[in-house]
Design a protein around this motif. Structure first.
Motif, PDB file in Angstrom:
ATOM      1  N   ASP A 109      -7.219  16.571   7.511  1.00  0.00           N
ATOM      2  CA  ASP A 109      -8.636  16.365   7.814  1.00  0.00           C
ATOM      3  C   ASP A 109      -9.523  16.748   6.630  1.00  0.00           C
ATOM      4  OD1 ASP A 109      -8.307  15.330  10.220  1.00  0.00           O
ATOM      5  OD2 ASP A 109      -9.114  17.033  11.377  1.00  0.00           O
ATOM      6  N   ALA A 110      -9.193  17.868   6.001  1.00  0.00           N
ATOM      7  CA  ALA A 110      -9.986  18.332   4.854  1.00  0.00           C
ATOM      8  C   ALA A 110      -9.793  17.374   3.681  1.00  0.00           C
ATOM      9  CB  ALA A 110      -9.565  19.738   4.457  1.00  0.00           C
ATOM     10  N   ARG A 111      -8.563  16.894   3.520  1.00  0.00           N
ATOM     11  CA  ARG A 111      -8.276  15.951   2.424  1.00  0.00           C
ATOM     12  C   ARG A 111      -9.080  14.669   2.592  1.00  0.00           C
ATOM     13  NH1 ARG A 111      -3.090  17.494   2.198  1.00  0.00           N
ATOM     14  NH2 ARG A 111      -2.357  15.974   3.710  1.00  0.00           N
ATOM     15  N   ARG A 112      -9.169  14.216   3.826  1.00  0.00           N
ATOM     16  CA  ARG A 112      -9.874  12.953   4.098  1.00  0.00           C
ATOM     17  C   ARG A 112     -11.370  13.061   3.851  1.00  0.00           C
ATOM     18  NH1 ARG A 112      -6.598  11.139   8.676  1.00  0.00           N
ATOM     19  NH2 ARG A 112      -8.002  12.310  10.013  1.00  0.00           N
ATOM     20  N   LYS A 113     -11.874  14.288   3.805  1.00  0.00           N
ATOM     21  CA  LYS A 113     -13.322  14.450   3.576  1.00  0.00           C
ATOM     22  C   LYS A 113     -13.694  14.260   2.109  1.00  0.00           C
ATOM     23  CE  LYS A 113     -14.348  17.433   7.435  1.00  0.00           C
ATOM     24  NZ  LYS A 113     -14.582  18.803   7.890  1.00  0.00           N
ATOM     25  N   VAL A 114     -12.697  14.198   1.247  1.00  0.00           N
ATOM     26  CA  VAL A 114     -12.979  14.121  -0.192  1.00  0.00           C
ATOM     27  C   VAL A 114     -12.715  12.700  -0.702  1.00  0.00           C
ATOM     28  CG1 VAL A 114     -12.440  15.094  -2.456  1.00  0.00           C
ATOM     29  CG2 VAL A 114     -12.241  16.524  -0.415  1.00  0.00           C
ATOM     30  N   ALA A 115     -13.766  12.053  -1.210  1.00  0.00           N
ATOM     31  CA  ALA A 115     -13.609  10.732  -1.841  1.00  0.00           C
ATOM     32  C   ALA A 115     -13.714  10.938  -3.343  1.00  0.00           C
ATOM     33  CB  ALA A 115     -14.710   9.787  -1.381  1.00  0.00           C
ATOM     34  N   VAL A 116     -12.732  10.442  -4.069  1.00  0.00           N
ATOM     35  CA  VAL A 116     -12.716  10.723  -5.509  1.00  0.00           C
ATOM     36  C   VAL A 116     -12.363   9.470  -6.290  1.00  0.00           C
ATOM     37  CG1 VAL A 116     -10.307  11.487  -5.432  1.00  0.00           C
ATOM     38  CG2 VAL A 116     -11.763  12.297  -7.264  1.00  0.00           C
ATOM     39  N   ILE A 117     -12.986   9.338  -7.446  1.00  0.00           N
ATOM     40  CA  ILE A 117     -12.540   8.320  -8.405  1.00  0.00           C
ATOM     41  C   ILE A 117     -12.196   9.041  -9.685  1.00  0.00           C
ATOM     42  CG2 ILE A 117     -13.040   6.144  -9.540  1.00  0.00           C
ATOM     43  CD1 ILE A 117     -15.265   5.708  -7.753  1.00  0.00           C
ATOM     44  N   PHE A 118     -10.962   8.881 -10.114  1.00  0.00           N
ATOM     45  CA  PHE A 118     -10.502   9.564 -11.317  1.00  0.00           C
ATOM     46  C   PHE A 118     -10.767   8.722 -12.557  1.00  0.00           C
ATOM     47  CE2 PHE A 118      -7.821  11.710  -8.137  1.00  0.00           C
ATOM     48  CZ  PHE A 118      -8.130  13.008  -8.469  1.00  0.00           C
ATOM     49  N   GLN A 119     -10.585   9.377 -13.715  1.00  0.00           N
ATOM     50  CA  GLN A 119     -10.719   8.695 -14.998  1.00  0.00           C
ATOM     51  C   GLN A 119      -9.834   7.450 -15.015  1.00  0.00           C
ATOM     52  OE1 GLN A 119      -9.757  12.484 -16.910  1.00  0.00           O
ATOM     53  NE2 GLN A 119     -11.215  12.023 -18.511  1.00  0.00           N
ATOM     54  N   ASP A 120      -8.614   7.623 -14.526  1.00  0.00           N
ATOM     55  CA  ASP A 120      -7.664   6.504 -14.520  1.00  0.00           C
ATOM     56  C   ASP A 120      -7.571   5.944 -13.101  1.00  0.00           C
ATOM     57  OD1 ASP A 120      -6.689   8.833 -13.543  1.00  0.00           O
ATOM     58  OD2 ASP A 120      -4.715   8.697 -14.467  1.00  0.00           O
ATOM     59  N   PHE A 121      -8.711   5.454 -12.602  1.00  0.00           N
ATOM     60  CA  PHE A 121      -8.755   5.003 -11.207  1.00  0.00           C
ATOM     61  C   PHE A 121      -7.832   3.794 -10.991  1.00  0.00           C
ATOM     62  CE2 PHE A 121     -12.183   3.029 -13.549  1.00  0.00           C
ATOM     63  CZ  PHE A 121     -11.962   1.687 -13.292  1.00  0.00           C
ATOM     64  N   VAL A 122      -7.522   3.576  -9.726  1.00  0.00           N
ATOM     65  CA  VAL A 122      -6.520   2.557  -9.401  1.00  0.00           C
ATOM     66  C   VAL A 122      -7.160   1.173  -9.307  1.00  0.00           C
ATOM     67  CG1 VAL A 122      -4.671   1.962  -7.807  1.00  0.00           C
ATOM     68  CG2 VAL A 122      -5.395   4.339  -8.024  1.00  0.00           C
ATOM     69  N   ARG A 123      -6.462   0.195  -9.855  1.00  0.00           N
ATOM     70  CA  ARG A 123      -6.890  -1.208  -9.770  1.00  0.00           C
ATOM     71  C   ARG A 123      -5.902  -1.915  -8.848  1.00  0.00           C
ATOM     72  NH1 ARG A 123      -8.845  -2.202 -15.896  1.00  0.00           N
ATOM     73  NH2 ARG A 123      -9.643  -0.123 -16.188  1.00  0.00           N
ATOM     74  N   TYR A 124      -6.288  -2.098  -7.621  1.00  0.00           N
ATOM     75  CA  TYR A 124      -5.376  -2.705  -6.653  1.00  0.00           C
ATOM     76  C   TYR A 124      -5.337  -4.215  -6.832  1.00  0.00           C
ATOM     77  CZ  TYR A 124      -5.715   1.805  -4.287  1.00  0.00           C
ATOM     78  OH  TYR A 124      -5.685   3.139  -3.997  1.00  0.00           O
ATOM     79  N   GLN A 125      -4.123  -4.778  -6.841  1.00  0.00           N
ATOM     80  CA  GLN A 125      -3.999  -6.240  -6.918  1.00  0.00           C
ATOM     81  C   GLN A 125      -4.178  -6.821  -5.524  1.00  0.00           C
ATOM     82  OE1 GLN A 125      -0.549  -7.562  -9.068  1.00  0.00           O
ATOM     83  NE2 GLN A 125      -1.410  -6.837 -10.983  1.00  0.00           N
ATOM     84  N   LEU A 126      -5.360  -6.609  -5.005  1.00  0.00           N
ATOM     85  CA  LEU A 126      -5.713  -7.059  -3.657  1.00  0.00           C
ATOM     86  C   LEU A 126      -7.048  -7.773  -3.761  1.00  0.00           C
ATOM     87  CD1 LEU A 126      -4.982  -3.712  -1.766  1.00  0.00           C
ATOM     88  CD2 LEU A 126      -3.587  -5.790  -1.659  1.00  0.00           C
ATOM     89  N   SER A 127      -7.545  -8.274  -2.626  1.00  0.00           N
ATOM     90  CA  SER A 127      -8.844  -8.943  -2.657  1.00  0.00           C
ATOM     91  C   SER A 127      -9.945  -7.924  -2.967  1.00  0.00           C
ATOM     92  CB  SER A 127      -9.136  -9.590  -1.303  1.00  0.00           C
ATOM     93  OG  SER A 127      -9.268  -8.581  -0.318  1.00  0.00           O
ATOM     94  N   LEU A 128     -11.078  -8.446  -3.391  1.00  0.00           N
ATOM     95  CA  LEU A 128     -12.234  -7.569  -3.621  1.00  0.00           C
ATOM     96  C   LEU A 128     -12.535  -6.798  -2.333  1.00  0.00           C
ATOM     97  CD1 LEU A 128     -14.708  -6.615  -5.281  1.00  0.00           C
ATOM     98  CD2 LEU A 128     -15.945  -8.584  -4.365  1.00  0.00           C
TER      99      LEU A 128
END
Ligand SMILES: Nc1ncnc2c1ncn2[C@@H]1O[C@H](COP(=O)(O)OP(=O)(O)OP(=O)(O)O)[C@@H](O)[C@H]1O
Ligand SMILES: [Mg+2]
Length: 306
Positions: A109-128
Motif C-alpha cells: 500500500d505504501a509502495r503504491r502511494k509513490v509515483a516516480v520517474i527515474f533518470q532512465d525511465f521506461v519506454r514501453y513498446q505499447l500504445s500511447l
C-alpha cells in the motif's frame, strides 16, 4: 477549490492537511481527489554491497503532505539512491523510511502511494494509451484523465503527430507504430506520472527525467509540474539549481567525499541564498557560467558545493 483550500491553510499558518475533500465537478489530472502523503526518513543510511563507502549517509527528512521539495547535490551525492529507498526498492542499512507511517519496502500500500520517474525511465513498446494509463495503476481508462495528463505534461503535440492517436504503438517495430524522440518520450513519462497522481498516488517524484532537455526547457517543465501538482507531495531531483528554485523547500545532500554528512542545507531558495553556503555558491556559479557561455554548466562538477 482544492488548491484554494491548501493555499489558505498555508497562508494562515495551519498545518497541511493529509486528506482533502474531493473537488466537486469533473475529475481531471490536476484536480483529482488528492490524498497527499507524508514522507518521513529518520537516520537513513545505505551502502551498495559492492562498495566500501555509503551511497546515503544519515539522512533525516520530514516532508509534510502537500509540500514540494527539491533534492539537490553533485553527481554521486546519493540522490537517486535516496529516491529508491523511498520507493521501497532498497531497505536501509540503518534508519527508517515511512510513507504515511508505513514502510514502502514492506507494505504494498505504501509502495503504491509513490509515483516516480527515474533518470532512465521506461519506454514501453505499447500504445500511447497504455504508456500513460500504466501510471494510473488501473485497467479501466478514463479518457478525460489521460487527455489532461498528456496536456499537463506538455505532450499535446506528441498526440497530434501520431497516425492512430492514442492507439499508436510507440515502437517502429510494429505496423502503424512509431518511435518517439527523447524529448517526446519524456513528455509521455511525465504524463504517466500525472496519471498516477490522478489515480491516487500521494507522492510524485521526478528524478531528472528531463536531463536530456536543455536547462531552460527543464526549468520551464519543472515549474509547470509544480503548478499542476500543487497540493500533491512532490519531490524534484536535479543538479541544475535553476530548475528547482521554485520548490517550497530545497535540501542539499553533502558531497560523496564528505560522507556521513547527510543533508547539509535545508530551506527555501531565498533562505539558502541569504545563508551564503554551498547552495548559494553553486547557484551563483551555475548562473554566471550560463550567462557567460549560454551553455548549461551544471554537468561540469567544477568547484562542487562546498
Ligand atoms: N547499483 C549500484 N551499485 C553500486 N554502486 C552504485 C549503484 N548505483 C549507484 N551507486 C553509487 O552510489 C553513489 C550514489 O549514486 P546515486 O546514483 O544515488 O547518485 P546521484 O546523486 O543520483 O548522482 P547523479 O547526479 O549522477 O544522478 C555513487 O557513488 C554511485 O556510483
Ligand atoms: Mg541520480
Amino acid at each position: 477549490m482544492l488548491i484554494g483550500l491548501i493555499e489558505l491553510r498555508r497562508e494562515l499558518g495551519l498545518p497541511a492537511v493529509d486528506r482533502v475533500p474531493p473537488p466537486v465537478g469533473d475529475r481531471t489530472a490536476n484536480d483529482a481527489p488528492v490524498i497527499a502523503a507524508e514522507v518521513r526518513l529518520t537516520g537513513v543510511s545505505f551502502g551498495y554491497p559492492t562498495r566500501d563507502t555509503r551511497a546515503v549517509s544519515n539522512v533525516t527528512l520530514h516532508i509534510p503532505p502537500g509540500q514540494s521539495i527539491a533534492i539537490v547535490g553533485v553527481n554521486g551525492a546519493g540522490k537517486s539512491t535516496l529516491i529508491k529507498l523511498l520507493c521501497g526498492l532498497y531497505t536501509p542499512d540503518e534508519g527508517t523510511v515511512l510513507v504515511d507511517q508505513a514502510d514502502p519496502a514492506v507494505e504494498e500500500d505504501a509502495r503504491r502511494k509513490v509515483a516516480v520517474i527515474f533518470q532512465d525511465f521506461v519506454r514501453y513498446q505499447l500504445s500511447l494509451r497504455d504508456n500513460v494509463r500504466l501510471g494510473a495503476g488501473t485497467d479501466d481508462h478514463d479518457q478525460e484523465l489521460l487527455d489532461r495528463a498528456l496536456v499537463d505534461a506538455g505532450g499535446a503535440t506528441v498526440l497530434e503527430r501520431l497516425d492512430h492517436g492514442w492507439d499508436t504503438v510507440l515502437s517502429a517495430e510494429y505496423e502503424g507504430g512509431t518511435d518517439l524522440s527523447g524529448g517526446q518520450w519524456q513528455r509521455v513519462a511525465l504524463a504517466r506520472a500525472l496519471a498516477a497522481v490522478a489515480g491516487g498516488a500521494g507522492v510524485l517524484i521526478l528524478d531528472e527525467p528531463t536531463a536530456a532537455l536543455d536547462v531552460r526547457a527543464e526549468a520551464a517543465l519543472f515549474d509547470r509540474f509544480l503548478e499542476v501538482t500543487r497540493g500533491v507531495t512532490t519531490i524534484l531531483v536535479s543538479h541544475r539549481l535553476s530548475s528547482v528554485r521554485h520548490a517550497d523547500r530545497i535540501v542539499v545532500l553533502g558531497d560523496p567525499a564528505d560522507s556521513g554528512q547527510g543533508i547539509v542545507e535545508d530551506g527555501t531558495h531565498e533562505e539558502l541564498m541569504r545563508r551564503g553556503g554551498r547552495y548559494s555558491r553553486l547557484f551563483s556559479l551555475q548562473a554566471s557560467r550560463f550567462a557567460q557561455t549560454g551553455r548549461d554548466a551544471s554537468d561540469d562538477p567544477g568547484p562542487v558545493i562546498r
